[in-house]
Design a protein around this motif. Sequence first.
Motif, PDB file in Angstrom:
ATOM      1  N   GLU A  94       0.951  -1.198   0.070  1.00 39.24           N
ATOM      2  CA  GLU A  94       0.001   0.105  -0.022  1.00 39.24           C
ATOM      3  C   GLU A  94       1.005   1.380   0.017  1.00 39.24           C
ATOM      4  O   GLU A  94       0.201   2.376   0.071  1.00 39.24           O
ATOM      5  CB  GLU A  94      -0.917  -0.048   1.277  1.00 39.24           C
ATOM      6  CG  GLU A  94      -1.754  -1.192   1.348  1.00 39.24           C
ATOM      7  CD  GLU A  94      -2.688  -1.260   2.501  1.00 39.24           C
ATOM      8  OE1 GLU A  94      -3.844  -1.578   2.502  1.00 39.24           O
ATOM      9  OE2 GLU A  94      -2.309  -0.683   3.694  1.00 39.24           O
ATOM     10  N   LEU A  95       2.108   1.005  -0.021  1.00 39.62           N
ATOM     11  CA  LEU A  95       3.027   2.105   0.187  1.00 39.62           C
ATOM     12  C   LEU A  95       3.064   3.039  -1.151  1.00 39.62           C
ATOM     13  O   LEU A  95       3.014   2.347  -2.172  1.00 39.62           O
ATOM     14  CB  LEU A  95       4.369   1.802   0.574  1.00 39.62           C
ATOM     15  CG  LEU A  95       4.655   1.308   2.169  1.00 39.62           C
ATOM     16  CD1 LEU A  95       6.173   0.873   2.214  1.00 39.62           C
ATOM     17  CD2 LEU A  95       4.155   2.337   3.211  1.00 39.62           C
ATOM     18  N   GLY A  96       3.281   4.305  -1.085  1.00 36.28           N
ATOM     19  CA  GLY A  96       3.531   5.047  -2.316  1.00 36.28           C
ATOM     20  C   GLY A  96       4.783   4.613  -3.011  1.00 36.28           C
ATOM     21  O   GLY A  96       5.481   3.970  -2.592  1.00 36.28           O
ATOM     22  N   SER A 101       3.534   6.031   3.322  1.00 36.00           N
ATOM     23  CA  SER A 101       2.274   5.622   4.010  1.00 36.00           C
ATOM     24  C   SER A 101       1.308   6.517   3.093  1.00 36.00           C
ATOM     25  O   SER A 101       1.315   7.804   3.106  1.00 36.00           O
ATOM     26  CB  SER A 101       2.190   5.745   5.506  1.00 36.00           C
ATOM     27  OG  SER A 101       3.023   4.876   5.957  1.00 36.00           O
ATOM     28  N   THR A 102       0.303   6.038   2.671  1.00 36.35           N
ATOM     29  CA  THR A 102      -0.597   6.531   1.830  1.00 36.35           C
ATOM     30  C   THR A 102      -1.962   6.733   2.462  1.00 36.35           C
ATOM     31  O   THR A 102      -3.037   7.321   1.800  1.00 36.35           O
ATOM     32  CB  THR A 102      -0.902   6.077   0.420  1.00 36.35           C
ATOM     33  OG1 THR A 102      -1.427   4.548   0.776  1.00 36.35           O
ATOM     34  CG2 THR A 102       0.365   5.794  -0.401  1.00 36.35           C
ATOM     35  N   LEU A 218      19.811   8.884  10.254  1.00 37.08           N
ATOM     36  CA  LEU A 218      18.374   9.002   9.633  1.00 37.08           C
ATOM     37  C   LEU A 218      17.694   7.320   9.488  1.00 37.08           C
ATOM     38  O   LEU A 218      16.576   7.144   9.482  1.00 37.08           O
ATOM     39  CB  LEU A 218      18.572   9.331   8.032  1.00 37.08           C
ATOM     40  CG  LEU A 218      18.373  10.972   7.882  1.00 37.08           C
ATOM     41  CD1 LEU A 218      19.266  11.726   8.637  1.00 37.08           C
ATOM     42  CD2 LEU A 218      18.867  11.107   6.397  1.00 37.08           C
ATOM     43  N   PHE A 219      18.594   6.459   9.306  1.00 38.83           N
ATOM     44  CA  PHE A 219      17.882   5.105   9.135  1.00 38.83           C
ATOM     45  C   PHE A 219      17.448   4.552  10.578  1.00 38.83           C
ATOM     46  O   PHE A 219      16.293   3.963  10.274  1.00 38.83           O
ATOM     47  CB  PHE A 219      19.104   4.009   8.988  1.00 38.83           C
ATOM     48  CG  PHE A 219      18.658   2.572   9.138  1.00 38.83           C
ATOM     49  CD1 PHE A 219      18.052   2.046   8.208  1.00 38.83           C
ATOM     50  CD2 PHE A 219      18.928   1.889  10.148  1.00 38.83           C
ATOM     51  CE1 PHE A 219      17.785   0.614   8.254  1.00 38.83           C
ATOM     52  CE2 PHE A 219      18.484   0.639  10.462  1.00 38.83           C
ATOM     53  CZ  PHE A 219      18.146   0.053   9.509  1.00 38.83           C
ATOM     54  N   ARG A 220      18.122   4.997  11.595  1.00 39.12           N
ATOM     55  CA  ARG A 220      17.368   4.533  13.030  1.00 39.12           C
ATOM     56  C   ARG A 220      16.165   5.356  13.162  1.00 39.12           C
ATOM     57  O   ARG A 220      15.291   4.799  13.735  1.00 39.12           O
ATOM     58  CB  ARG A 220      18.362   4.617  14.059  1.00 39.12           C
ATOM     59  CG  ARG A 220      19.595   3.732  14.097  1.00 39.12           C
ATOM     60  CD  ARG A 220      20.519   3.729  15.212  1.00 39.12           C
ATOM     61  NE  ARG A 220      19.891   3.469  16.360  1.00 39.12           N
ATOM     62  CZ  ARG A 220      20.495   3.142  17.507  1.00 39.12           C
ATOM     63  NH1 ARG A 220      21.891   3.018  17.445  1.00 39.12           N
ATOM     64  NH2 ARG A 220      20.044   3.139  18.605  1.00 39.12           N
ATOM     65  N   TYR A 221      16.143   6.722  12.874  1.00 34.08           N
ATOM     66  CA  TYR A 221      14.776   7.372  13.243  1.00 34.08           C
ATOM     67  C   TYR A 221      13.740   6.877  12.077  1.00 34.08           C
ATOM     68  O   TYR A 221      12.672   6.854  12.618  1.00 34.08           O
ATOM     69  CB  TYR A 221      15.150   8.805  12.856  1.00 34.08           C
ATOM     70  CG  TYR A 221      14.088   9.833  13.407  1.00 34.08           C
ATOM     71  CD1 TYR A 221      14.063  10.148  14.753  1.00 34.08           C
ATOM     72  CD2 TYR A 221      13.103  10.184  12.480  1.00 34.08           C
ATOM     73  CE1 TYR A 221      12.900  10.903  15.273  1.00 34.08           C
ATOM     74  CE2 TYR A 221      11.913  11.018  13.043  1.00 34.08           C
ATOM     75  CZ  TYR A 221      11.795  11.249  14.008  1.00 34.08           C
ATOM     76  OH  TYR A 221      10.719  12.107  14.696  1.00 34.08           O
ATOM     77  N   ASN A 227       8.946   4.884   9.143  1.00 29.00           N
ATOM     78  CA  ASN A 227       8.946   5.709   8.093  1.00 29.00           C
ATOM     79  C   ASN A 227       9.699   5.043   6.876  1.00 29.00           C
ATOM     80  O   ASN A 227      10.983   4.984   6.812  1.00 29.00           O
ATOM     81  CB  ASN A 227       9.467   7.183   8.479  1.00 29.00           C
ATOM     82  CG  ASN A 227       9.171   8.114   7.488  1.00 29.00           C
ATOM     83  OD1 ASN A 227       9.072   7.854   6.231  1.00 29.00           O
ATOM     84  ND2 ASN A 227       9.315   9.364   7.605  1.00 29.00           N
ATOM     85  N   ALA A 228       9.037   4.759   5.763  1.00 30.99           N
ATOM     86  CA  ALA A 228       9.669   4.260   4.484  1.00 30.99           C
ATOM     87  C   ALA A 228       9.761   5.239   3.508  1.00 30.99           C
ATOM     88  O   ALA A 228      10.161   4.814   2.458  1.00 30.99           O
ATOM     89  CB  ALA A 228       9.194   2.987   3.849  1.00 30.99           C
ATOM     90  N   HIS A 229       9.787   6.534   3.780  1.00 26.17           N
ATOM     91  CA  HIS A 229       9.951   7.647   2.594  1.00 26.17           C
ATOM     92  C   HIS A 229      11.403   7.451   2.156  1.00 26.17           C
ATOM     93  O   HIS A 229      12.148   7.637   2.765  1.00 26.17           O
ATOM     94  CB  HIS A 229       9.563   8.946   3.348  1.00 26.17           C
ATOM     95  CG  HIS A 229       9.327   9.938   2.115  1.00 26.17           C
ATOM     96  ND1 HIS A 229       8.804  11.247   2.583  1.00 26.17           N
ATOM     97  CD2 HIS A 229       9.147   9.636   0.863  1.00 26.17           C
ATOM     98  CE1 HIS A 229       8.512  11.845   1.321  1.00 26.17           C
ATOM     99  NE2 HIS A 229       8.744  10.950   0.365  1.00 26.17           N
TER     100      HIS A 229
END
Length: 325
Positions: A94-96, A101-102, A218-221, A227-229
């Motif tokens: 369902e991710l863009g 997340s959409t 950034l990876f850990r945050y 957050n997969a953006h």
Amino acid sequence: MVSAKVARTLGSIRCQSSSSRLAPAPEIAAWIERITSRSAEVTYDDIDDRRASQLRRTLPTRLGPKGGLDLPDKGTLPKAHHLAYFQPGSLLTELGEDGSSTEYNAPAPYLRRMWAGGSFEWPSDPQTALRIGERATQANSVASAEFKSGMIFVNQKRELYHDDPREWAVREIRTHVFRREVSGNEAVKARAKKEATSATPPAAPSHTFTYTPTAPLLFRYSALTYNAHRIHYDRDWCKSVENHQDLVVHGPLTATLLVELAERVALDTGTHLRRFEYRATSPMYVDRDILMEATPMEGQEGKVEMTAKQEGRVGMRAVATFEAV
């Protein structure tokens, strides 16, 4: 009455002259009507010590001789650390295309998303803070959505409660902007240029903090906030599709670090951080120092202007409001 300086500092995401507005397409207008008329989505999460401690081990403001310690059971969750909870429930399918997340994303062709700003508010009584080990409730709705200047602005309203739904702990507005272009970044560059050229010389800050964002940070945050953006980990995507210079530092990460600095102000002044309003003004990238500053606002008792700067350019502006304990 809000001073002219505050107005210049934060601006208004929602306010713009009618002459610069363009009417949205009927399908976009219909989508705005649907998303803003939805009932609030109520979800639950446990404020567990694992995520709370992992976030403390990750934030640059928490590193050092006394950093990285586990939080005790029933201890207070630090301000803005609620962002590691109530993670999105999207399926991978369902991710863009950009990995976002959409659930609250705008429809095509407005698929390019940016975290544009928002606000946090906390009760006057510090004892009402979220606590480690408790179960919390979140009511999430779209307070407003607006089409302007060829973009769509979506303002989510998130309210977090303790077990007792009458006792709120955090009120948050989360603003995303969606653009149709997939390359160029002209709007961001124009806004950044305005920030760099029109700002008046600032007063001396009372508190500062400098750190260098890294790819592991950034990876850990991203992992902690689910957050997969792709702008936060995919360099090829950043450069070839989004036209960024490098991996982009998360807007909410910067906001959280500014809140951490504001909490230092509160500790040193014997006050309570009551409200924090912020606006992203320019992308900030990995492996380049970021300077954060807190400066008391002249003639505005209890208000502090906060900025995050990278290579002389302001990436985020905020106003923190304090009150006596």
